[in-house]
Design an enzyme around this catalytic site. Structure first.
Site: not given
Ligand code: 1CP
Length: 346
Positions: A23, A27, A36, A73, A143
């Site tokens: 990562r 963010r 973003r 992702d 998921y």
């Protein structure tokens, strides 16, 4: 031009320790947040080749890193299989109706990813590597079946126990599709690939071989059949002693989560694979004794074996940028002191 990450992955211990972070685009970077905010939907962002290229390169413009990781992702695979995938702000991923989908793989839905890889490769400095990736079948299945992140994996495990054949067919399908996806990423230009099994730590011991090792080994074998020299990294997060079993997958490198004892990894894993990672992403929020201790233990334990510096999981959004700079500075100073020691002893 020699690329230190790839040399290390081939087993060469270099004086420069390769560094990249999970990562590393995310963010905690203001330049990431700026792009973003242009997108309501996270997948639209991932599937915009120019934005994906830009954010992939952002951390390399700020920090002295040895690799970029493709901005995308792991959940693009359920999307390419026909499941509706969205990301809800401050909540995470939401996937619709596993029971109602046909599971038909359409790789053309992933073509913006390959386009992004071409753009990145055009701009990436020639001494840096580009890492591609996919999720491991178990983690992707959680998921798809839960429909979101989970703490107990109740739906996935119940499905696996009650419909063992169907579950094993799902894992096999995910393994084949993921192998195809990695092969296409390599064709487009990635230098190294990584398989993220972020939730492998939830698999019961009796099922570890069937749910983790076998599907991952299919991916490794399929990719190696076509690209035997492309290094494959694996991340079986949270599996404790099963890190040793995970060697059976045939990956070339393993990422350590923060709980793996360093000496144990040196003694039991380092003869078989290249080691990577380990630093607690939360200690990076702080400065002082614990951060220094953790960085130094990693550097001092793995001085004689090929080792790639990284975290034991991804940066969180609150990560201070100065602390990232500090970690890299500390690693580069360690390298210098090693060089000085060597030149003194000659
Ligand atoms: O709005 C945002 O900005 C969302 C945050 C975000 C980011 C930056 C998500 C949503 N995905 C990503 C990028 C991402 N995801 C990368 C890119 C490159 C880099 O590391 O710099 C990678 C490799 C991933 C992989 C990924 N996605 C994993 C495996 C690695 C890991 O962190 O364990 C997993 C589990 C996901 C699922 C995911 N994607 C995003 C969220 C919020 C989640 C859920 C995490 C959870 O369930 O707790």
């Amino acid at each position: 031009m020699p690329k230190v990450l790839e040399q290390t992955l081939k087993g060469d211990r270099k004086s420069r320790i390769p560094v990249w972070f999970m990562r590393q685009a995310g963010r905690y970077l203001p330049e990431y947040r700026k792009i973003r905010q242009k997108y309501d939907h996270f997948l639209d962002f991932c599937f915009s080749p120019r934005s994906a290229c830009e954010v992939t390169l952002q951390p390399l413009k700020r920090f002295d890193l040895d690799a970029a990781i493709l901005f995308s992702d792991i959940l693009v695979i359920p999307y390419a299989l026909g499941q509706t995938v969205s990301f809800i702000k401050d909540k995470g991923p939401l996937l619709k109706n596993f029971n109602e989908i046909q599971l038909k793989y359409n790789p053309s839905k992933l073509s913006p990813v390959f386009e992004a890889i071409h753009l990145i490769k055009d701009q990436l400095p020639k001494n840096k590597s580009l890492i591609g990736f996919c999720g491991a079948p178990w983690t992707i299945a959680t998921y798809m079946i839960e429909g979101q992140g989970s703490k107990t994996y109740q739906k996935t495990k119940s499905f696996a126990y009650l419909h063992a054949q169907e579950f094993s067919a799902l894992l096999e399908l995910l393994a084949q599709v993921s192998a195809d996806y990695l092969i296409r990423q390599i064709e487009a230009g990635v230098d190294v690939v990584k398989i993220f099994d972020s939730w492998a730590g939830a698999v019961p011991a009796e099922c570890f071989d069937e749910w983790v090792i076998q599907p991952t080994r299919i991916i490794v074998n399929e990719v190696k059949k076509i690209y035997p020299y492309i290094p494959i990294m694996g991340f079986p997060k949270g599996v404790g002693l099963f890190y040793q079993d995970y060697l059976k997958t045939g990956v070339d490198a393993i990422t350590l989560d923060p709980s793996v004892p360093r000496l144990w990894a040196l003694e039991n894993l380092s003869q078989h694979v290249v080691l990577q990672g380990g630093l607690d992403p939360i200690v990076v929020l702080t400065r002082g004794k614990y951060l220094d201790q953790q960085i130094d233990t990693l550097l001092n334990t793995f001085t004689t074996v090929p080792y790639i510096f990284n975290l034991g999981h991804g940066f969180v959004p609150e990560t201070p940028i100065e602390n990232v700079e500090y970690i890299i500075h500390r690693i580069r100073s360690f390298e210098k002191s090693c060089e000085q020691l060597l030149s003194c002893s000659i």
